[in-house]
Design a protein around this motif. Structure first.
Motif, PDB file in Angstrom:
ATOM      1  N   HIS A 442       0.951  -1.096  -0.200  1.00  0.00           N
ATOM      2  CA  HIS A 442       0.127   0.122  -0.114  1.00  0.00           C
ATOM      3  C   HIS A 442       0.766   1.216  -0.094  1.00  0.00           C
ATOM      4  CE1 HIS A 442      -3.320   2.697   0.774  1.00  0.00           C
ATOM      5  NE2 HIS A 442      -2.236   2.776   1.890  1.00  0.00           N
ATOM      6  N   ALA A 443       2.309   1.405   0.213  1.00  0.00           N
ATOM      7  CA  ALA A 443       2.906   2.167   0.818  1.00  0.00           C
ATOM      8  C   ALA A 443       3.417   2.862   0.033  1.00  0.00           C
ATOM      9  CB  ALA A 443       3.955   2.224   1.685  1.00  0.00           C
ATOM     10  N   ARG A 444       2.925   1.624  -1.067  1.00  0.00           N
ATOM     11  CA  ARG A 444       4.303   1.699  -3.291  1.00  0.00           C
ATOM     12  C   ARG A 444       3.101   2.119  -3.288  1.00  0.00           C
ATOM     13  NH1 ARG A 444       7.762  -1.373   0.586  1.00  0.00           N
ATOM     14  NH2 ARG A 444       9.766  -0.262   0.268  1.00  0.00           N
ATOM     15  N   GLY A 445       1.683   2.216  -3.665  1.00  0.00           N
ATOM     16  CA  GLY A 445       0.638   2.535  -4.378  1.00  0.00           C
ATOM     17  C   GLY A 445       0.306   0.883  -4.649  1.00  0.00           C
ATOM     18  N   LEU A 446       0.211   0.032  -3.990  1.00  0.00           N
ATOM     19  CA  LEU A 446       0.384  -0.985  -4.904  1.00  0.00           C
ATOM     20  C   LEU A 446      -1.439  -1.473  -3.798  1.00  0.00           C
ATOM     21  CD1 LEU A 446      -0.367  -3.572  -6.761  1.00  0.00           C
ATOM     22  CD2 LEU A 446       1.846  -4.583  -5.365  1.00  0.00           C
ATOM     23  N   ALA A 447      -2.367  -2.034  -4.212  1.00  0.00           N
ATOM     24  CA  ALA A 447      -3.296  -2.836  -3.095  1.00  0.00           C
ATOM     25  C   ALA A 447      -3.847  -3.576  -3.319  1.00  0.00           C
ATOM     26  CB  ALA A 447      -5.317  -1.690  -3.476  1.00  0.00           C
ATOM     27  N   LEU A 448      -3.487  -4.664  -2.564  1.00  0.00           N
ATOM     28  CA  LEU A 448      -3.986  -6.378  -2.258  1.00  0.00           C
ATOM     29  C   LEU A 448      -4.168  -6.075  -0.958  1.00  0.00           C
ATOM     30  CD1 LEU A 448       0.383  -7.210  -2.060  1.00  0.00           C
ATOM     31  CD2 LEU A 448      -1.662  -7.409  -4.150  1.00  0.00           C
ATOM     32  N   THR A 449      -5.541  -8.314  -1.452  1.00  0.00           N
ATOM     33  CA  THR A 449      -6.072  -8.432  -0.449  1.00  0.00           C
ATOM     34  C   THR A 449      -5.490  -8.819   0.835  1.00  0.00           C
ATOM     35  OG1 THR A 449      -8.036  -7.434  -1.520  1.00  0.00           O
ATOM     36  CG2 THR A 449      -8.741  -9.082  -0.017  1.00  0.00           C
ATOM     37  N   PRO A 450      -5.955  -9.389   2.092  1.00  0.00           N
ATOM     38  CA  PRO A 450      -4.536  -9.650   2.740  1.00  0.00           C
ATOM     39  C   PRO A 450      -5.801 -11.405   3.106  1.00  0.00           C
ATOM     40  CG  PRO A 450      -6.289  -8.140   4.245  1.00  0.00           C
ATOM     41  CD  PRO A 450      -6.207  -7.888   2.871  1.00  0.00           C
ATOM     42  N   GLY A 451      -4.641 -12.326   3.175  1.00  0.00           N
ATOM     43  CA  GLY A 451      -5.999 -13.486   3.508  1.00  0.00           C
ATOM     44  C   GLY A 451      -6.676 -13.322   4.872  1.00  0.00           C
ATOM     45  N   SER A 452      -6.527 -12.622   5.072  1.00  0.00           N
ATOM     46  CA  SER A 452      -7.789 -12.933   6.195  1.00  0.00           C
ATOM     47  C   SER A 452      -8.869 -12.731   5.843  1.00  0.00           C
ATOM     48  CB  SER A 452      -7.874 -11.669   7.747  1.00  0.00           C
ATOM     49  OG  SER A 452      -6.882 -10.644   7.186  1.00  0.00           O
ATOM     50  N   ALA A 453      -9.345 -11.671   4.632  1.00  0.00           N
ATOM     51  CA  ALA A 453     -10.541 -11.726   4.634  1.00  0.00           C
ATOM     52  C   ALA A 453     -10.973 -12.816   3.962  1.00  0.00           C
ATOM     53  CB  ALA A 453     -10.467 -10.599   3.076  1.00  0.00           C
ATOM     54  N   HIS A 454     -10.687 -13.978   4.033  1.00  0.00           N
ATOM     55  CA  HIS A 454     -10.790 -15.075   3.455  1.00  0.00           C
ATOM     56  C   HIS A 454     -11.613 -16.450   4.506  1.00  0.00           C
ATOM     57  CE1 HIS A 454      -9.604 -13.310  -0.642  1.00  0.00           C
ATOM     58  NE2 HIS A 454      -9.096 -13.526  -0.010  1.00  0.00           N
ATOM     59  N   VAL A 455     -11.304 -15.418   5.901  1.00  0.00           N
ATOM     60  CA  VAL A 455     -11.564 -16.665   6.740  1.00  0.00           C
ATOM     61  C   VAL A 455     -12.259 -15.790   7.784  1.00  0.00           C
ATOM     62  CG1 VAL A 455      -8.908 -17.661   6.553  1.00  0.00           C
ATOM     63  CG2 VAL A 455      -9.255 -15.519   8.009  1.00  0.00           C
ATOM     64  N   ALA A 456     -12.739 -16.477   8.968  1.00  0.00           N
ATOM     65  CA  ALA A 456     -13.916 -16.811  10.003  1.00  0.00           C
ATOM     66  C   ALA A 456     -13.011 -15.214  10.857  1.00  0.00           C
ATOM     67  CB  ALA A 456     -14.305 -17.094  10.485  1.00  0.00           C
ATOM     68  N   ALA A 457     -11.366 -16.443  11.196  1.00  0.00           N
ATOM     69  CA  ALA A 457     -11.216 -15.056  12.337  1.00  0.00           C
ATOM     70  C   ALA A 457      -9.121 -15.308  12.201  1.00  0.00           C
ATOM     71  CB  ALA A 457     -10.939 -15.734  13.756  1.00  0.00           C
ATOM     72  N   GLY A 458      -8.415 -15.261  12.577  1.00  0.00           N
ATOM     73  CA  GLY A 458      -7.187 -14.346  12.666  1.00  0.00           C
ATOM     74  C   GLY A 458      -6.399 -14.479  10.890  1.00  0.00           C
ATOM     75  N   SER A 459      -5.608 -14.905  11.240  1.00  0.00           N
ATOM     76  CA  SER A 459      -4.928 -15.223   9.650  1.00  0.00           C
ATOM     77  C   SER A 459      -4.512 -15.395   8.841  1.00  0.00           C
ATOM     78  CB  SER A 459      -3.463 -13.331  10.298  1.00  0.00           C
ATOM     79  OG  SER A 459      -3.351 -13.517   8.336  1.00  0.00           O
ATOM     80  N   VAL A 460      -4.231 -15.829   7.389  1.00  0.00           N
ATOM     81  CA  VAL A 460      -3.412 -16.566   6.830  1.00  0.00           C
ATOM     82  C   VAL A 460      -2.250 -16.291   6.278  1.00  0.00           C
ATOM     83  CG1 VAL A 460      -3.952 -17.409   4.489  1.00  0.00           C
ATOM     84  CG2 VAL A 460      -5.920 -17.647   6.555  1.00  0.00           C
ATOM     85  N   PRO A 461      -1.337 -16.768   6.251  1.00  0.00           N
ATOM     86  CA  PRO A 461       0.241 -16.007   5.607  1.00  0.00           C
ATOM     87  C   PRO A 461      -0.197 -16.438   4.406  1.00  0.00           C
ATOM     88  CG  PRO A 461       0.502 -18.462   6.309  1.00  0.00           C
ATOM     89  CD  PRO A 461      -1.293 -17.799   6.749  1.00  0.00           C
ATOM     90  N   ALA A 462      -0.874 -15.948   3.260  1.00  0.00           N
ATOM     91  CA  ALA A 462      -1.330 -16.343   2.005  1.00  0.00           C
ATOM     92  C   ALA A 462      -2.181 -14.868   1.257  1.00  0.00           C
ATOM     93  CB  ALA A 462      -2.434 -17.103   1.709  1.00  0.00           C
ATOM     94  N   PHE A 463      -2.232 -14.788  -0.223  1.00  0.00           N
ATOM     95  CA  PHE A 463      -3.775 -14.014  -0.770  1.00  0.00           C
ATOM     96  C   PHE A 463      -3.286 -14.369  -1.928  1.00  0.00           C
ATOM     97  CE2 PHE A 463       0.574 -12.370  -1.833  1.00  0.00           C
ATOM     98  CZ  PHE A 463       0.776 -11.588  -3.439  1.00  0.00           C
ATOM     99  N   ARG A 464      -5.094 -14.258  -2.579  1.00  0.00           N
ATOM    100  CA  ARG A 464      -5.347 -14.068  -3.609  1.00  0.00           C
ATOM    101  C   ARG A 464      -4.880 -12.986  -4.724  1.00  0.00           C
ATOM    102  NH1 ARG A 464      -9.493 -17.351  -6.154  1.00  0.00           N
ATOM    103  NH2 ARG A 464     -10.862 -16.624  -7.543  1.00  0.00           N
ATOM    104  N   PHE A 465      -4.166 -13.359  -5.980  1.00  0.00           N
ATOM    105  CA  PHE A 465      -3.288 -12.541  -6.655  1.00  0.00           C
ATOM    106  C   PHE A 465      -4.243 -12.919  -8.044  1.00  0.00           C
ATOM    107  CE2 PHE A 465       0.251 -10.445  -8.499  1.00  0.00           C
ATOM    108  CZ  PHE A 465      -0.207  -9.917  -9.306  1.00  0.00           C
TER     109      PHE A 465
END
Length: 495
Positions: A442-465
């Motif tokens: 985000h600081a470099r002008g690139l928007a990504l969605t974190p893996g946490s958007a795809h789980v009910a709680a917590g985080s996932v070390p992944a993202f969908r491209f």
């Protein structure tokens, strides 16, 4: 800027002899709209008083150097709105009782430069897997919509069927039966506003408060929210390399003792991980649904985009399960996200309930769009576009995979199993959380969605491209930015 100008002054009979109005030939607003607004502004400013008579249309057209049709259209609109009055054999005058709500003078405009600045400031966004609207057959769709509107106007443009335009339902049934191996009739098709509209319609029509829907985890969170909108509960079933873990689904079914109503799956290209549901688990899923009387809500959101081998047949193609299958898909993935057109294929008893709820929600869909899309399918335009898009998206997928493999820093930090199809990759991170990567990007002008958007709680070390909406050059620039983000990680470790 080219335009025409004339002045207003009032003669002895109260008739304006000259109009001080400027029409811009190069403006995006039609000249008849410019003229309507200008006349209303003169009335509001008091330069055209109630009862003042306007010049004839020919005189005014000659003064403004425009086609007489422009003047007639503008005056007719203002008469309809109540600003002017047409007097038989006496011409047109300013209304004696002016409207209390201004309509014709209301301007909806935006700054083009401001919009461009917002786009520049926004950088580039990696979506979750949408098609490239730049290659959509928009010209063909626009022509088809015009033809559909004219044809429907001849029948009065009245209300239609709550299940959707019968013409598209018939065309779509044939299209789906041929392309996806289903065996449905037009009476088993309900058109919706995209697949999200289909999910919400199913939830409101088929779920009762307190009933439970099993969903994939990680999975498609907007579907979970649609089920919760109907006050149903959601139970999360893990996904692994073979898709939904059906043994855990069966355990939930036994534990819930009749409360489990349905299971929501994306078996072709699982969202978000892109894995396919294995043949063994497909058979197990069928047995579970038969045993416990569950509906299978099958979201086949990107069936056309399969690159290697033959695509898997939908679960709904199995005849012995057809009455328990709710098949959902979207034409938005074939054309563009803004074209909100999805559909549900279900047993006729289910369709009756869907139709009743749809009639309460918004009465019907967009009949003009539906008829236009029916024409594009019948003419083969949609199929030709799908073939072109499939070839292009495969090239973009392969380019992205090549970029990931050829850059040592990306290769070390990101793992990805190339899917057989779909419009996105599931990027698994090594040694870095998705939230941290998203912040750096985000600081470099690139928007990504974190893996946490795809789980009910917590985080996932992944993202969908989502790669389909980006050209090869854009994908390379995105990889440049990802490398820069990982360089920051290397530098931090070095310190």
């Amino acid at each position: 800027m080219t335009g025409s100008r004339t002045n207003i002054s009032t003669g002895p009979a109260g008739r304006p002899w000259r109009f001080d109005l400027a029409l811009d030939d190069g403006a995006s607003v039609p000249r008849q709209t410019q003229l309507s607004r200008a006349i209303v502004q003169e009335i509001q400013r008091g330069r055209l008083l109630p009862g003042a008579t306007l010049p004839g249309s020919r005189t005014l057209a000659a003064q403004l150097r425009v086609n007489r049709k422009v003047v007639v259209a503008a005056v007719g609109e203002l008469v309809a709105q109540g600003w002017l009055e047409a007097l038989p054999a006496r011409g047109t005058r300013v209304a004696l009782n002016l409207p209390t709500l201004a309509v014709a003078d209301a301007e909806g405009h935006r700054s083009i430069e401001a919009a461009r600045a917002r786009r520049r400031a926004g950088g580039i966004a990696v979506n979750d897997g949408i098609p490239d609207a730049r290659i959509a057959p928009v010209d063909a769709l626009a022509r088809a919509e015009r033809r559909a509107l004219r044809a429907l106007a001849r029948t009065g443009l009245g209300y239609g069927d709550a299940a959707g335009d019968p013409v598209l339902r018939e065309v779509l049934a044939g299209f789906i039966n041929h392309a996806r191996g289903l065996s449905c009739s037009p009476e088993e098709v309900v058109l919706t506003r995209g697949s999200q509209g289909a999910l919400s319609l199913f939830a409101l029509a088929m779920l009762e408060p307190g009933e439970v829907v099993a969903v994939e985890h990680p999975g498609y969170a907007p579907a979970w929210r649609a089920f919760q909108l109907a006050r149903a509960d959601v139970v999360h079933v893990p996904v692994d390399a073979d898709g939904l873990r059906t043994e855990e689904l069966e355990a939930h079914a036994r534990r819930l003792k009749g409360r489990l109503r349905a299971v929501y799956v994306t078996p072709h290209h699982q969202y978000p991980t892109t894995v396919a549901l294995s043949a063994e688990r497909r058979m197990h899923l069928r047995r579970i649904c038969e045993t416990f009387g569950l509906y299978i809500v099958e979201d086949d959101y990107d069936y056309e985009y399969h690159f290697e081998g033959a695509p898997l047949l939908p679960l709904s193609a199995t005849k012995d399960l057809s009455s328990r299958c709710i098949y959902i898909a979207s034409l938005s993935k074939l054309i563009a996200p803004a074209v909100r057109l999805g559909y549900i294929i279900a047993d006729r008893s289910v369709v009756a309930r869907l139709r009743a709820v749809r009639e309460l929600l918004d009465r019907q869909g967009d009949v003009v769009l539906e008829r236009a899309v029916a024409e594009l399918i019948e003419d083969g335009e949609v199929q030709r576009h799908a073939r072109r898009a499939r070839q292009l998206y495969r090239q973009r997928r392969d380019h992205l995979l090549e970029q990931l493999a050829s850059r040592p820093r990306l290769r070390a930090a990101i793992a990805c199993d190339p899917p057989d199809g779909g419009l996105a990759l599931w990027m698994r991170l090594r040694g870095l959380s998705s939230e941290e990567l998203v912040g750096r990007a985000h600081a470099r002008g690139l928007a990504l969605t974190p893996g946490s958007a795809h789980v009910a709680a917590g985080s996932v070390p992944a993202f969908r491209f989502g790669f389909a909406a980006h050209t090869s050059e854009e994908l390379s620039r995105i990889c440049d930015t990802l490398e820069a983000c990982l360089e920051a990680d290397t530098g931090a470790k070095g310190r």
